[in-house]
Design a protein around this motif. Structure first.
Motif, PDB file in Angstrom:
ATOM      1  N   TYR A 178       0.905  -1.266   0.010  1.00 24.15           N
ATOM      2  CA  TYR A 178       0.037   0.187  -0.002  1.00 24.15           C
ATOM      3  C   TYR A 178       0.873   1.236  -0.285  1.00 24.15           C
ATOM      4  CZ  TYR A 178      -3.963  -3.272   1.016  1.00 24.15           C
ATOM      5  OH  TYR A 178      -4.873  -4.169   1.203  1.00 24.15           O
ATOM      6  N   SER A 179       2.042   1.103   0.573  1.00 24.18           N
ATOM      7  CA  SER A 179       3.066   2.210   0.555  1.00 24.18           C
ATOM      8  C   SER A 179       4.035   2.054  -0.241  1.00 24.18           C
ATOM      9  CB  SER A 179       3.355   2.559   1.844  1.00 24.18           C
ATOM     10  OG  SER A 179       4.165   3.723   2.176  1.00 24.18           O
ATOM     11  N   ALA A 180       4.066   2.395  -1.344  1.00 30.16           N
ATOM     12  CA  ALA A 180       5.149   1.907  -2.378  1.00 30.16           C
ATOM     13  C   ALA A 180       6.340   2.814  -2.258  1.00 30.16           C
ATOM     14  CB  ALA A 180       4.647   2.017  -4.045  1.00 30.16           C
ATOM     15  N   GLU A 183       4.223   4.847  -6.810  1.00 34.70           N
ATOM     16  CA  GLU A 183       3.232   5.204  -6.005  1.00 34.70           C
ATOM     17  C   GLU A 183       1.913   4.857  -6.647  1.00 34.70           C
ATOM     18  OE1 GLU A 183       6.624   7.883  -4.735  1.00 34.70           O
ATOM     19  OE2 GLU A 183       5.789   7.247  -6.727  1.00 34.70           O
ATOM     20  N   THR A 235      -0.203   1.499  -6.435  1.00 34.51           N
ATOM     21  CA  THR A 235      -0.536   0.986  -5.296  1.00 34.51           C
ATOM     22  C   THR A 235      -2.194   1.097  -5.335  1.00 34.51           C
ATOM     23  OG1 THR A 235      -0.577   3.142  -4.145  1.00 34.51           O
ATOM     24  CG2 THR A 235       1.162   1.759  -4.013  1.00 34.51           C
ATOM     25  N   PRO A 236      -2.631  -0.052  -4.513  1.00 31.13           N
ATOM     26  CA  PRO A 236      -1.893  -1.196  -4.279  1.00 31.13           C
ATOM     27  C   PRO A 236      -1.677  -2.207  -5.242  1.00 31.13           C
ATOM     28  CG  PRO A 236      -4.480  -1.353  -3.799  1.00 31.13           C
ATOM     29  CD  PRO A 236      -4.215  -0.304  -4.507  1.00 31.13           C
ATOM     30  N   TYR A 237      -0.690  -3.131  -4.787  1.00 30.59           N
ATOM     31  CA  TYR A 237      -0.211  -4.056  -5.898  1.00 30.59           C
ATOM     32  C   TYR A 237       0.292  -5.185  -4.964  1.00 30.59           C
ATOM     33  CZ  TYR A 237       4.729  -2.107  -5.224  1.00 30.59           C
ATOM     34  OH  TYR A 237       5.882  -1.481  -4.796  1.00 30.59           O
TER      35      TYR A 237
END
Length: 131
Positions: free
Chosen positions: A61-63, A68, A71-73
């Motif tokens: 969630y915090s890339a 950025e 996200t999400p990935y």
């Protein structure tokens, strides 16, 4: 990553190539100069299977910077058909549909950033297997 380093390792990412040790016959990924099992330097390139199953995963969630917008990935550990484990992004799947044990296959994808000189980069990811 520098352009020269990317160019030297492109086959590992484009074709999912690892190593096979000629001394102990173990196969591993990513490629190395020394076998992590027996210490031999007698290694050959080895084309890994394109299919496997997802062992474990996490949702990012915090890339890191530059990723950025993705996200999400999902990032997971994939066990290939020959038992070799590969860490990779899982793509083309809703994060709510990801399941441990799901069958996946390699998919070559463009990276969101470019190297100096505008060189476009690609790498391997995995997606749910098409049946």
């Amino acid at each position: 990553m520098a352009t020269s380093a990317y160019w030297r390792t492109r086959l590992h990412r484009y074709r999912l190539v690892g190593n096979k040790c000629q001394s102990c016959n173990k196969v591993f990924f990513p490629p190395r100069f020394v076998c992590p099992y027996c210490g031999s330097v007698k290694l050959e390139e080895y084309k890994l299977p394109d299919k496997g199953r997802l062992l474990e995963y996490t949702i990012v969630y915090s890339a890191p910077k530059g990723y950025e917008s993705m996200t999400p990935y999902v990032v997971g550990i994939v066990e290939l058909e020959n038992g070799v484990k590969v860490l990779a992004q899982i793509t083309d799947v809703d994060i709510n549909d990801v399941k441990e044990g799901m069958e996946v296959e390699v998919s070559i994808r463009r990276l969101p950033e470019q190297l100096e000189g505008g060189m476009i980069c690609y790498t391997y990811k995995f997606r749910p297997a098409i049946k």
